[in-house]
Scaffold this motif. Structure first.
Motif, PDB file in Angstrom:
ATOM      1  N   ASP A 213       0.862  -1.187   0.000  1.00  9.83           N
ATOM      2  CA  ASP A 213       0.000   0.000   0.000  1.00  9.83           C
ATOM      3  C   ASP A 213       0.898   1.236   0.000  1.00  9.83           C
ATOM      4  O   ASP A 213       1.174   1.805   1.059  1.00  9.83           O
ATOM      5  CB  ASP A 213      -0.916  -0.020   1.236  1.00  9.83           C
TER       6      ASP A 213
ATOM      7  N   LYS B 157      -2.456  -1.792  -3.549  1.00  9.00           N
ATOM      8  CA  LYS B 157      -3.633  -0.922  -3.336  1.00  9.00           C
ATOM      9  C   LYS B 157      -3.440   0.408  -4.067  1.00  9.00           C
ATOM     10  O   LYS B 157      -2.348   0.989  -4.027  1.00  9.00           O
ATOM     11  CB  LYS B 157      -3.773  -0.662  -1.846  1.00  9.00           C
TER      12      LYS B 157
ATOM     13  N   PHE C 239      -7.703  -2.895  -5.702  1.00  9.32           N
ATOM     14  CA  PHE C 239      -6.566  -3.765  -5.417  1.00  9.32           C
ATOM     15  C   PHE C 239      -6.163  -4.457  -6.713  1.00  9.32           C
ATOM     16  O   PHE C 239      -6.970  -5.179  -7.306  1.00  9.32           O
ATOM     17  CB  PHE C 239      -6.948  -4.797  -4.345  1.00  9.32           C
TER      18      PHE C 239
END
Ligand SMILES: C[S@@+](CC[C@H](N)C(=O)[O-])C[C@H]1O[C@@H](n2cnc3c(N)ncnc32)[C@H](O)[C@@H]1O
Length: 234
Positions: A157, A204, A227
């Motif tokens: 992320d 992400k 995602f």
């Protein structure tokens, strides 16, 4: 590999603070010697971040309880559900919110986070949430190169680019941005993640953000985020 320890600045004789420091593997120093910028301290017995101008930030499990309640049905859990109880590396761990959601969804989660201060806050959040996360406070590249460990899923992320319509992130995210480490080459992190993933790498993005690492094998999209899922090459 050596884990980087953050320092918590305490009032003299703060026994509870000392105990928390021990639990979270933190160094301690006198509050008089705290720097002007964001530093760890204890407020009313709880871990907090403070700046010398009095700015205060606390982040506790109560702040995220609602978000983690339906963890099992969340898009991130679906994106990382490669096998039953997958072993997941949350490589860019941040405050650890995604890691807690994944853990509550049944994943066995290891977290790496390069900023020692952010890592300390994430450890404390996981402790409050009673969530069994394994932490390494350091760069994921060092951790994977040294440990050689393999995971079913490596989850990335990265910090999102500025919002196209200029929307300001939440205070929590603004503070994370100011503390986050941004010197790694993300492409290199992605490549090493692929080598250490047995099943997939999950990245992400903001929902409409272009892909960072080329066309994914498939995608899972929720209201605000997406995602991108890449089959592993390990
Ligand atoms: C967007 S944040 C992750 C937010 C996280 N998913 C959460 O739920 O709070 C990205 C984090 O990656 C960390 N980071 C950046 N490069 C890193 C690296 N090479 N190894 C480990 N952590 C890194 C930054 O310090 C930052 O805290």
């Amino acid at each position: 590999m050596s884990s980087q320890l953050a320092t918590v600045f305490l009032e003299r004789g703060d026994v509870r603070g000392q105990e928390l420091a021990l639990l979270l593997d933190l160094k301690t120093d006198d509050i008089q010697d705290a720097p002007d910028e964001w530093h760890l301290t204890i407020e009313h017995g709880k871990l907090a971040l403070r700046q010398s101008d009095g700015n205060l930030f606390t982040f506790s499990f109560e702040d995220i309880r609602n978000r983690v309640e339906n963890a099992r049905w969340s898009a991130i859990a679906k994106a990382c559900a490669s096998v039953r109880r997958p072993k997941v590396l949350d490589a860019l761990g941040g405050w650890g919110l995604d890691a807690i959601i994944l853990s509550m969804a049944g994943c066995r989660v290891t977290v790496t986070e390069a900023s020692p201060i952010v890592c300390a806050v994430a450890k404390n959040l996981a402790r409050e949430a009673n969530t069994p996360l394994a932490f390494t406070c350091g760069f994921v590249e060092d951790y994977l190169n040294t440990s050689g460990e393999l995971f079913d899923v490596v989850y990335l992320d990265p910090i999102f680019p500025q919002h196209p319509k200029g929307a300001r992130p939440s205070r929590r995210m603004q503070i994370l941005h100011s503390l986050a480490k941004t010197d790694s080459d993300l492409r290199a992190v992605f490549e090493i993640a692929k080598k250490h993933a047995l099943n997939r790498v999950v990245v992400k993005h903001r929902r409409n953000q272009p892909t960072l690492f080329g066309a994914p094998h498939w995608q899972i999209t929720s209201k605000t985020v997406r995602f991108d899922i890449y089959r592993a090459s390990a």
